[in-house]
Design a protein around this motif. Structure first.
Motif, PDB file in Angstrom:
ATOM      1  N   MET A 172       0.841  -1.204   0.000  1.00 49.34           N
ATOM      2  CA  MET A 172       0.000   0.000   0.000  1.00 49.34           C
ATOM      3  C   MET A 172       0.869   1.245   0.000  1.00 49.34           C
ATOM      4  N   SER A 173       1.794   1.286   0.950  1.00 48.51           N
ATOM      5  CA  SER A 173       2.650   2.456   1.075  1.00 48.51           C
ATOM      6  C   SER A 173       3.571   2.601  -0.142  1.00 48.51           C
ATOM      7  N   ASP A 174       4.129   1.463  -0.637  1.00 41.29           N
ATOM      8  CA  ASP A 174       4.968   1.489  -1.839  1.00 41.29           C
ATOM      9  C   ASP A 174       4.160   1.970  -3.029  1.00 41.29           C
ATOM     10  N   ASP A 175       2.917   1.496  -3.109  1.00 38.65           N
ATOM     11  CA  ASP A 175       2.037   1.876  -4.194  1.00 38.65           C
ATOM     12  C   ASP A 175       1.809   3.389  -4.181  1.00 38.65           C
ATOM     13  N   VAL A 176       1.562   3.945  -3.001  1.00 42.16           N
ATOM     14  CA  VAL A 176       1.341   5.386  -2.885  1.00 42.16           C
ATOM     15  C   VAL A 176       2.589   6.152  -3.333  1.00 42.16           C
ATOM     16  N   HIS A 177       3.749   5.669  -2.941  1.00 40.18           N
ATOM     17  CA  HIS A 177       4.987   6.339  -3.349  1.00 40.18           C
ATOM     18  C   HIS A 177       5.158   6.331  -4.865  1.00 40.18           C
ATOM     19  N   ALA A 178       4.871   5.187  -5.481  1.00 35.49           N
ATOM     20  CA  ALA A 178       5.032   5.080  -6.933  1.00 35.49           C
ATOM     21  C   ALA A 178       4.034   5.984  -7.652  1.00 35.49           C
ATOM     22  N   ARG A 179       2.796   6.020  -7.161  1.00 30.30           N
ATOM     23  CA  ARG A 179       1.780   6.848  -7.822  1.00 30.30           C
ATOM     24  C   ARG A 179       2.119   8.336  -7.673  1.00 30.30           C
ATOM     25  N   LEU A 180       2.591   8.713  -6.485  1.00 30.93           N
ATOM     26  CA  LEU A 180       3.015  10.105  -6.300  1.00 30.93           C
ATOM     27  C   LEU A 180       4.179  10.453  -7.215  1.00 30.93           C
ATOM     28  N   ALA A 181       5.103   9.530  -7.342  1.00 29.33           N
ATOM     29  CA  ALA A 181       6.287   9.783  -8.178  1.00 29.33           C
ATOM     30  C   ALA A 181       5.870  10.023  -9.626  1.00 29.33           C
ATOM     31  N   LYS A 182       4.840   9.316 -10.094  1.00 32.24           N
ATOM     32  CA  LYS A 182       4.367   9.535 -11.479  1.00 32.24           C
ATOM     33  C   LYS A 182       3.767  10.928 -11.632  1.00 32.24           C
ATOM     34  N   LEU A 183       2.941  11.329 -10.673  1.00 26.34           N
ATOM     35  CA  LEU A 183       2.348  12.669 -10.768  1.00 26.34           C
ATOM     36  C   LEU A 183       3.432  13.747 -10.723  1.00 26.34           C
ATOM     37  N   GLU A 184       4.427  13.545  -9.867  1.00 26.39           N
ATOM     38  CA  GLU A 184       5.514  14.523  -9.787  1.00 26.39           C
ATOM     39  C   GLU A 184       6.303  14.567 -11.099  1.00 26.39           C
ATOM     40  N   ALA A 185       6.510  13.401 -11.698  1.00 24.62           N
ATOM     41  CA  ALA A 185       7.246  13.356 -12.966  1.00 24.62           C
ATOM     42  C   ALA A 185       6.470  14.090 -14.061  1.00 24.62           C
ATOM     43  N   ILE A 186       5.147  13.912 -14.087  1.00 28.12           N
ATOM     44  CA  ILE A 186       4.317  14.613 -15.085  1.00 28.12           C
ATOM     45  C   ILE A 186       4.467  16.123 -14.908  1.00 28.12           C
ATOM     46  N   GLU A 187       4.447  16.598 -13.672  1.00 25.25           N
ATOM     47  CA  GLU A 187       4.604  18.048 -13.416  1.00 25.25           C
ATOM     48  C   GLU A 187       5.976  18.532 -13.869  1.00 25.25           C
ATOM     49  N   GLU A 188       7.017  17.733 -13.601  1.00 18.24           N
ATOM     50  CA  GLU A 188       8.367  18.150 -14.001  1.00 18.24           C
ATOM     51  C   GLU A 188       8.484  18.243 -15.522  1.00 18.24           C
ATOM     52  N   ILE A 189       7.813  17.328 -16.224  1.00 13.41           N
ATOM     53  CA  ILE A 189       7.863  17.351 -17.687  1.00 13.41           C
ATOM     54  C   ILE A 189       7.066  18.544 -18.229  1.00 13.41           C
ATOM     55  N   ARG A 190       5.947  18.873 -17.600  1.00 10.81           N
ATOM     56  CA  ARG A 190       5.217  20.080 -18.011  1.00 10.81           C
ATOM     57  C   ARG A 190       6.102  21.315 -17.831  1.00 10.81           C
ATOM     58  N   ASP A 191       6.861  21.315 -16.739  1.00 17.82           N
ATOM     59  CA  ASP A 191       7.748  22.439 -16.462  1.00 17.82           C
ATOM     60  C   ASP A 191       8.867  22.517 -17.509  1.00 17.82           C
ATOM     61  N   LEU A 192       9.398  21.370 -17.897  1.00 21.31           N
ATOM     62  CA  LEU A 192      10.411  21.323 -18.960  1.00 21.31           C
ATOM     63  C   LEU A 192       9.856  21.957 -20.237  1.00 21.31           C
ATOM     64  N   LYS A 193       8.617  21.572 -20.587  1.00 16.24           N
ATOM     65  CA  LYS A 193       8.008  22.091 -21.818  1.00 16.24           C
ATOM     66  C   LYS A 193       7.783  23.602 -21.709  1.00 16.24           C
ATOM     67  N   ALA A 194       7.398  24.074 -20.533  1.00 15.15           N
ATOM     68  CA  ALA A 194       7.159  25.515 -20.340  1.00 15.15           C
ATOM     69  C   ALA A 194       8.471  26.290 -20.465  1.00 15.15           C
ATOM     70  N   ARG A 195       9.539  25.770 -19.862  1.00 12.46           N
ATOM     71  CA  ARG A 195      10.832  26.461 -19.941  1.00 12.46           C
ATOM     72  C   ARG A 195      11.354  26.461 -21.381  1.00 12.46           C
ATOM     73  N   TYR A 196      11.117  25.354 -22.070  1.00 10.02           N
ATOM     74  CA  TYR A 196      11.495  25.264 -23.487  1.00 10.02           C
ATOM     75  C   TYR A 196      10.751  26.340 -24.293  1.00 10.02           C
ATOM     76  N   ALA A 197       9.432  26.460 -24.064  1.00 11.28           N
ATOM     77  CA  ALA A 197       8.624  27.447 -24.800  1.00 11.28           C
ATOM     78  C   ALA A 197       9.130  28.858 -24.531  1.00 11.28           C
ATOM     79  N   GLN A 198       9.409  29.147 -23.259  1.00 13.04           N
ATOM     80  CA  GLN A 198       9.861  30.493 -22.905  1.00 13.04           C
ATOM     81  C   GLN A 198      11.224  30.793 -23.531  1.00 13.04           C
ATOM     82  N   ALA A 199      12.082  29.788 -23.593  1.00 12.40           N
ATOM     83  CA  ALA A 199      13.396  29.992 -24.206  1.00 12.40           C
ATOM     84  C   ALA A 199      13.260  30.229 -25.714  1.00 12.40           C
ATOM     85  N   CYS A 200      12.354  29.482 -26.352  1.00 16.63           N
ATOM     86  CA  CYS A 200      12.082  29.742 -27.778  1.00 16.63           C
ATOM     87  C   CYS A 200      11.651  31.199 -27.962  1.00 16.63           C
TER      88      CYS A 200
END
Lengths: 176, 167
Positions: free
Chosen positions: B1-29
């Protein structure tokens, strides 16, 4: 072994996490909807985004009830909309406390090439804006659209603009 | 249960980091495509592919593989695209089970000014992205950007009269 307080805290974390995952999944349904429309209106895969008893309402294109009617509508529309590009902006999403249903609103901007109204064989470049309201339900693990309603603000040929030509075709109802 | 929660949180955090990458890329363009900044968003072996919707004929496209080629691609863009705003829309991001790789689709809506013979011209650029991402020393980067352009139309003519001005 977790004591009772810790068990409750894990359960609360899991439900908060589930809500965030559901928000992602619901936004993804709208993103997939746009991609499938803009890939030549892939009717089979579009229909799979809807429940069997879904309703699709649009003042320009009409109202359709049931997954099969929605599939038939999408399979015919590419004859008059030969190219389309739908930008979907998620606005509000609200998930019911049981986590099984949700409502959401989106702003949509579409660019398209449609068969011309006046010139046989010609095409118009069309820009349209709408706000969309969707009701969704979770079937198994997947969110599907049960009710989609579009309110069209304008549908105009770009060389006319929305002041001279707010709607290029007749509409049943529009935002006033 | 606890491992599952950690993995699911890690996916949501990764999605946010990738959105941030795309935003920084757009701003640099939009800040002028500084090629030194642009290459920092990519893995060393990344590729950048640009093509057009299948019904568009005679579109040459572009393919840049590796840091040096990507640097030159953006140095060229810096000269030609004198103003742009990259609206990055409707991300659909899937994180790999290894938490080290990911894929994503996006829409881009990009009003811009392109410098051509005869002067600058207002253009409606639009398209879709299919991206690949990889974690590089703890930071998400692009391992591939594949943009499929839908329009590159002069503002005044629109996409029926002239869907691709720069083909």
């Amino acid at each position: 072994v977790l004591d009772q307080e810790n068990q409750e805290s894990v359960a609360s974390l899991a439900s908060r996490l589930q809500r965030l995952e559901d928000l992602e999944a619901i936004k993804d349904v709208a993103a997939q909807y746009a991609l499938l429309c803009d890939n030549g209106y892939d009717a089979d895969r579009l229909a799979d985004l809807f429940t069997d008893d879904a309703v699709w309402e649009n003042p320009v294109f009409g109202n359709y009830e049931g997954k099969e009617a929605i599939r038939a509508f999408f399979s015919g529309i590419s004859a008059s909309i030969v190219w389309a590009y739908h930008i979907m902006l998620p606005m509000t999403i609200s998930i019911a406390s049981d986590g099984r249903s949700a409502t959401g609103t989106w702003y949509a901007l579409s660019l398209s090439t449609q068969t011309a109204r006046t010139e046989p064989g010609g095409f118009d470049a069309v820009i349209a804006t709408a706000d969309l309201e969707k009701q969704l339900v979770k079937e198994g693990g997947d969110w599907r659209i049960r009710h989609a309603k579009a309110s069209m603000h304008q549908v105009s040929n770009i060389d006319e603009g929305w002041v001279a030509q707010r709607f290029r075709t007749d509409v049943n109802e529009a935002i006033e | 249960m606890s491992d599952d929660v950690h993995a699911r949180l890690a996916k949501l955090e990764a999605i946010e980091e990738i959105r941030d990458l795309k935003a920084r890329y757009a701003q640099a363009c939009d800040a002028g495509y500084d090629p030194d900044v642009m290459v920092s968003f990519f893995t060393d072996d990344a590729c950048f592919v640009q093509d057009a919707a299948p019904e568009v004929e005679d579109f040459g496209g572009a393919r840049a593989v590796g840091g040096e080629a990507i640097y030159h691609f953006f140095a060229d863009a810096r000269e030609k695209i004198v103003w742009a705003l990259h609206y990055m829309i409707a991300p659909s991001i899937e994180i790999g089970d290894d938490f080290e790789t990911a894929t994503g689709t996006w829409y881009i809506w990009m009003p811009c000014t392109i410098e051509v013979e005869g002067g600058p011209e207002a253009i409606w650029m639009s398209g879709t992205y299919r991206d690949r991402y990889r974690k590089d020393r703890g930071t998400w980067k692009f391992s591939e950007i594949h943009i499929t352009l839908q329009t590159s139309s002069p503002f005044a003519q629109g996409w029926v009269k002239e869907r691709f001005k720069y083909a």
